[in-house]
Motif scaffolding. Sequence first.
Motif, PDB file in Angstrom:
ATOM      1  N   GLU A 130      62.060  38.073  48.829  1.00 39.02           N
ATOM      2  CA  GLU A 130      63.157  38.625  48.028  1.00 39.02           C
ATOM      3  C   GLU A 130      62.895  38.268  46.573  1.00 39.02           C
ATOM      4  O   GLU A 130      62.637  37.104  46.253  1.00 39.02           O
ATOM      5  N   LEU A 131      62.951  39.253  45.710  1.00 39.89           N
ATOM      6  CA  LEU A 131      62.596  39.078  44.299  1.00 39.89           C
ATOM      7  C   LEU A 131      63.768  39.495  43.420  1.00 39.89           C
ATOM      8  O   LEU A 131      64.169  40.667  43.423  1.00 39.89           O
ATOM      9  N   ILE A 132      64.319  38.539  42.678  1.00 38.21           N
ATOM     10  CA  ILE A 132      65.389  38.841  41.739  1.00 38.21           C
ATOM     11  C   ILE A 132      64.829  38.607  40.328  1.00 38.21           C
ATOM     12  O   ILE A 132      64.215  37.561  40.075  1.00 38.21           O
ATOM     13  N   ASN A 133      65.025  39.569  39.433  1.00 39.85           N
ATOM     14  CA  ASN A 133      64.514  39.503  38.053  1.00 39.85           C
ATOM     15  C   ASN A 133      63.015  39.171  38.017  1.00 39.85           C
ATOM     16  O   ASN A 133      62.576  38.295  37.255  1.00 39.85           O
ATOM     17  N   PRO A 134      62.188  39.851  38.819  1.00 40.45           N
ATOM     18  CA  PRO A 134      60.764  39.483  38.889  1.00 40.45           C
ATOM     19  C   PRO A 134      59.984  39.914  37.648  1.00 40.45           C
ATOM     20  O   PRO A 134      60.301  40.929  37.015  1.00 40.45           O
ATOM     21  N   GLN A 135      58.960  39.123  37.330  1.00 36.49           N
ATOM     22  CA  GLN A 135      58.078  39.397  36.193  1.00 36.49           C
ATOM     23  C   GLN A 135      56.665  39.010  36.580  1.00 36.49           C
ATOM     24  O   GLN A 135      56.464  37.937  37.159  1.00 36.49           O
ATOM     25  N   ILE A 136      55.697  39.831  36.207  1.00 41.28           N
ATOM     26  CA  ILE A 136      54.297  39.454  36.415  1.00 41.28           C
ATOM     27  C   ILE A 136      53.903  38.487  35.299  1.00 41.28           C
ATOM     28  O   ILE A 136      54.070  38.801  34.118  1.00 41.28           O
ATOM     29  N   VAL A 137      53.406  37.304  35.669  1.00 44.99           N
ATOM     30  CA  VAL A 137      53.000  36.328  34.657  1.00 44.99           C
ATOM     31  C   VAL A 137      51.473  36.181  34.580  1.00 44.99           C
ATOM     32  O   VAL A 137      50.956  35.641  33.614  1.00 44.99           O
ATOM     33  N   ARG A 138      50.776  36.617  35.603  1.00 44.18           N
ATOM     34  CA  ARG A 138      49.307  36.620  35.593  1.00 44.18           C
ATOM     35  C   ARG A 138      48.815  37.797  36.399  1.00 44.18           C
ATOM     36  O   ARG A 138      49.383  38.117  37.434  1.00 44.18           O
ATOM     37  N   ALA A 139      47.731  38.404  35.933  1.00 43.43           N
ATOM     38  CA  ALA A 139      47.136  39.511  36.673  1.00 43.43           C
ATOM     39  C   ALA A 139      45.646  39.499  36.423  1.00 43.43           C
ATOM     40  O   ALA A 139      45.204  39.184  35.315  1.00 43.43           O
ATOM     41  N   SER A 140      44.867  39.811  37.456  1.00 46.88           N
ATOM     42  CA  SER A 140      43.415  39.858  37.273  1.00 46.88           C
ATOM     43  C   SER A 140      42.794  40.870  38.217  1.00 46.88           C
ATOM     44  O   SER A 140      43.352  41.192  39.264  1.00 46.88           O
ATOM     45  N   GLY A 141      41.649  41.357  37.809  1.00 45.18           N
ATOM     46  CA  GLY A 141      40.881  42.274  38.644  1.00 45.18           C
ATOM     47  C   GLY A 141      41.496  43.655  38.705  1.00 45.18           C
ATOM     48  O   GLY A 141      42.597  43.898  38.195  1.00 45.18           O
ATOM     49  N   GLU A 142      40.768  44.552  39.311  1.00 48.04           N
ATOM     50  CA  GLU A 142      41.238  45.920  39.486  1.00 48.04           C
ATOM     51  C   GLU A 142      40.786  46.403  40.849  1.00 48.04           C
ATOM     52  O   GLU A 142      39.689  46.083  41.294  1.00 48.04           O
ATOM     53  N   VAL A 143      41.638  47.169  41.509  1.00 39.38           N
ATOM     54  CA  VAL A 143      41.253  47.741  42.791  1.00 39.38           C
ATOM     55  C   VAL A 143      41.955  49.090  42.941  1.00 39.38           C
ATOM     56  O   VAL A 143      43.114  49.253  42.544  1.00 39.38           O
ATOM     57  N   ILE A 144      41.195  50.044  43.460  1.00 38.96           N
ATOM     58  CA  ILE A 144      41.777  51.364  43.727  1.00 38.96           C
ATOM     59  C   ILE A 144      41.994  51.486  45.222  1.00 38.96           C
ATOM     60  O   ILE A 144      41.093  51.209  46.014  1.00 38.96           O
ATOM     61  N   ASP A 145      43.221  51.830  45.607  1.00 35.12           N
ATOM     62  CA  ASP A 145      43.502  52.003  47.035  1.00 35.12           C
ATOM     63  C   ASP A 145      44.644  53.005  47.200  1.00 35.12           C
ATOM     64  O   ASP A 145      45.287  53.394  46.231  1.00 35.12           O
ATOM     65  N   TRP A 146      44.878  53.361  48.449  1.00 32.97           N
ATOM     66  CA  TRP A 146      45.940  54.313  48.748  1.00 32.97           C
ATOM     67  C   TRP A 146      47.300  53.644  48.615  1.00 32.97           C
ATOM     68  O   TRP A 146      47.441  52.459  48.896  1.00 32.97           O
ATOM     69  N   GLU A 147      48.272  54.455  48.213  1.00 38.16           N
ATOM     70  CA  GLU A 147      49.607  53.927  47.978  1.00 38.16           C
ATOM     71  C   GLU A 147      50.630  55.028  48.252  1.00 38.16           C
ATOM     72  O   GLU A 147      50.402  56.193  47.936  1.00 38.16           O
TER      73      GLU A 147
END
Length: 168
Positions: free
Chosen positions: A69-86
């Motif tokens: 459960e995520l309330i007021n979520p924020q991304i604080v770190r991100a790395s890499g890249e990937v292409i996939d189905w969504e």
Amino acid sequence: MVIRQILTAEEPILRERARRVTHFDASLHRLLDDMLETMRDAPGIGLAANQIGVPLQVAIIELEDEITELINPQIVRASGEVIDWEGCLSVPGFVAEVKRHAKVTVKARDRHGKEFRVKGEELFARALQHEIDHLNGILYIDYLDSLEELVRVSERPSEVEEAATASI
Ligand code: NI
């Protein structure tokens, strides 16, 4: 718990930035419980509150029997890249290939207002980014050069497994 109607992409509320939650009270808990019921019924593995018409920064993800459960979520770190189905419960019946960060760390609050951090990779990372996008009024179809990149779920390439196209 109540199963709510899931809004589809043309609804303006899906294009607005959701408001931050300031009260971690019984009505928030009811909302989270209804979202879980609605997501499971759909079925999907992620749901944002604005998808059921509530413009608050609340999202849930359920993967491998674990509910986040995520309330007021924020991304604080991100790395890499990937292409996939969504896929997305607000764009029913379709999937597309989308580029996302391979790993993310998200800061959020739980239903009692306590801050926590969660790390994700693979499908969980994708779901975290997809739900936080929802709360900012962004849909995955916004990343496509053309809506012609959308593929009907029933017509997806045979090597793509069902799990890879779970709606989030
Ligand atoms: Ni979605």
